[in-house]
Design an enzyme around this catalytic site. Sequence first.
Site, mmCIF file in Angstrom:
data_model
loop_
_atom_site.group_PDB
_atom_site.id
_atom_site.type_symbol
_atom_site.label_atom_id
_atom_site.label_comp_id
_atom_site.label_asym_id
_atom_site.label_seq_id
_atom_site.Cartn_x
_atom_site.Cartn_y
_atom_site.Cartn_z
ATOM 1 N N HIS A 113 3.641 -0.889 5.292
ATOM 2 C CA HIS A 113 2.242 -1.121 5.682
ATOM 3 C C HIS A 113 1.873 -2.548 5.243
ATOM 4 O O HIS A 113 1.088 -2.742 4.296
ATOM 5 C CB HIS A 113 1.351 -0.081 5.008
ATOM 6 C CG HIS A 113 -0.009 0.069 5.627
ATOM 7 N ND1 HIS A 113 -0.449 -0.696 6.692
ATOM 8 C CD2 HIS A 113 -1.058 0.889 5.313
ATOM 9 C CE1 HIS A 113 -1.683 -0.349 7.013
ATOM 10 N NE2 HIS A 113 -2.073 0.610 6.193
ATOM 11 N N ARG A 124 0.637 1.008 15.334
ATOM 12 C CA ARG A 124 0.824 1.964 14.237
ATOM 13 C C ARG A 124 1.745 3.054 14.764
ATOM 14 O O ARG A 124 1.414 3.751 15.732
ATOM 15 C CB ARG A 124 -0.513 2.545 13.786
ATOM 16 C CG ARG A 124 -0.355 3.744 12.878
ATOM 17 C CD ARG A 124 -1.627 4.139 12.175
ATOM 18 N NE ARG A 124 -1.949 3.175 11.134
ATOM 19 C CZ ARG A 124 -2.860 3.373 10.191
ATOM 20 N NH1 ARG A 124 -3.551 4.501 10.158
ATOM 21 N NH2 ARG A 124 -3.097 2.460 9.270
ATOM 22 N N CYS A 151 -5.395 2.567 -0.964
ATOM 23 C CA CYS A 151 -5.505 2.028 0.399
ATOM 24 C C CYS A 151 -6.496 2.820 1.246
ATOM 25 O O CYS A 151 -6.986 2.319 2.248
ATOM 26 C CB CYS A 151 -4.129 2.022 1.048
ATOM 27 S SG CYS A 151 -3.396 3.657 1.167
ATOM 28 N N ASP A 159 -1.928 6.257 -3.856
ATOM 29 C CA ASP A 159 -2.077 6.579 -2.427
ATOM 30 C C ASP A 159 -1.883 8.088 -2.288
ATOM 31 O O ASP A 159 -1.482 8.777 -3.237
ATOM 32 C CB ASP A 159 -1.039 5.794 -1.603
ATOM 33 C CG ASP A 159 -1.170 6.027 -0.104
ATOM 34 O OD1 ASP A 159 -2.251 6.475 0.351
ATOM 35 O OD2 ASP A 159 -0.188 5.763 0.632
HETATM 36 N N1 CP Z 1 -5.556 2.119 4.738
HETATM 37 C C1 CP Z 1 -5.455 2.356 6.054
HETATM 38 O O1 CP Z 1 -4.553 1.831 6.733
HETATM 39 O O2 CP Z 1 -6.414 3.166 6.557
HETATM 40 P P1 CP Z 1 -6.413 3.815 8.012
HETATM 41 O O3 CP Z 1 -5.290 4.787 8.060
HETATM 42 O O4 CP Z 1 -7.755 4.452 8.155
HETATM 43 O O5 CP Z 1 -6.213 2.709 9.017
HETATM 44 N N1 NVA Z 2 0.792 6.471 3.015
HETATM 45 C C1 NVA Z 2 -0.301 6.737 3.910
HETATM 46 C C2 NVA Z 2 -1.124 5.537 4.116
HETATM 47 C C3 NVA Z 2 -2.347 5.715 4.960
HETATM 48 C C4 NVA Z 2 -3.079 4.442 5.198
HETATM 49 C C5 NVA Z 2 0.228 7.269 5.223
HETATM 50 O O1 NVA Z 2 1.232 6.745 5.712
HETATM 51 O O2 NVA Z 2 -0.348 8.220 5.759
#
Ligand code: CP
Ligand code: NVA
Length: 337
Positions: A159, A132, A296, A256
Site C-alpha cells: 500500500h 486497487r 491507516c 492496522d
Molecule cells: N487507508 C485506506 O487506504 O483506506 P481506504 O481503504 O478507505 O481507501
Molecule cells: N490491510 C488493510 C488496509 C486497508 C486500508 C487491507 O488490506 O484491508
Amino acid sequence: MVKSAFRRTTSCAILPEEVAIIYHTQRKNVMKHFLTLADWSADELWRLVESAVELKTEWKAGGNPPLLKNKLLAMVFQKPSLRTRVSFEVAMKHLGGDAIMLGPDEIGLGKRESIADVSRVLSGYVQGIMARVFDHAHVEQLAAWASVPVINGLSDAEHPCQAMGDVLTIYERFGRVSGLRVAYIGDGNNVAVSLAQAAAHFGMHFVIASPQGYELPQAAVSQFHDLAARSKNGATLTLLHDPNEAVENADVIYTDTWVSMGQEAEAAARVAIMQPYQVNAALVKRAKPAVIVMHCLPAHRGQELTDEIADGPHSAIFPQAENRLHAQKAILVNLMS
Ligand code: CP
Ligand code: NVA
C-alpha cells in the site's frame, strides 16, 4: 523519441502485432509508475514528501495551481475504499483535473476483459490509472500494458500511497523521520510491508511485533536490508513477537486491521490470535511520552485499537488520513504533469 522510433518501425514490412510489441516495450522502458516504494530511490521519494509539504501549504493558503488541467485519472477498484477513492478524486479536482470511478462490478478486470486490454483501452482515454486490486501482479500487468502512469492504490501485498501519507504525517509531527523508532503492532500485512520499505529508505528504526505465522513476509525482510543498504540512512529492522518489547522507547506506534480485505474467511482465527496485539492505554504507556499512534483506517475499534487511544491525545489518525490527499497530489503531479 518513442514516437519517431514507432514511425520508423511501421515503415518496415513487419506485422502489426510485432509493431505493438516493440511499441509497448519502448513505452514500458520510459513510463514511470508508482507500484511499490522499492522501485523508487530514497531521494526521489523524499522529493515527493517535500512536494507534498509544498502542495499542502499552498492548498491551505488558498489553492493549488491547475498543474493537472485537462488530465483525467481512471480509478479502478476491485475492493471497497473511503480514503483512497475520495482523496484521489479530490486531489485531481484541486489540481484542475478530474477522476473517473470504475467500481468492482463495472469493468470486471481480468474477468470480463483481460487486464492487458483494459490497460490499453484506458490508456487511450485518460492520463493516469490508479488501481486497487487483490493480486499485486494485476497492478504490475496494468502497468506493463499501459502507456500512461499506473499507481497502486493498494494490493494484497503493498500500500505505497498509504506509506507516503504516513511519512508526511511523521515528518510534520517530529520535523524529521530519520532515526525515529516506529513500532508496528499486529499483522505483517500490505500496510506493514510498505511502511517497512519507507523506513528502510528514510533511516527509521522499524520494529514489528506480530504473532507467529503473521510476521512480515521473508521477502519484505530481505528487501528491507537491500533498500537500507542502498539508501545508507542507518535504517534498522527488529522482528519481535512481544508487543510490549516493541513499543519500548517508540516514537510512533502503528497498527492496522487484523483482517484485511479478502481475508474475511479467516476472521475468527485472526481475531483470536491477535488479541494480545491490541493498541490500548497500557501498551501506549510503555512508549515515549510524546509517542504518536497511527492507523491507516478503517479501524476496528475494540480490536486492534481502543476508542480511548483512537480518540485520545496520542492519536494522529485523522491528520494521517488527511495527508493521503497531500501525499497523493505530489505523486500525481510527479507522474502526470
Ligand atoms: N487507508 C485506506 O487506504 O483506506 P481506504 O481503504 O478507505 O481507501
Ligand atoms: N490491510 C488493510 C488496509 C486497508 C486500508 C487491507 O488490506 O484491508
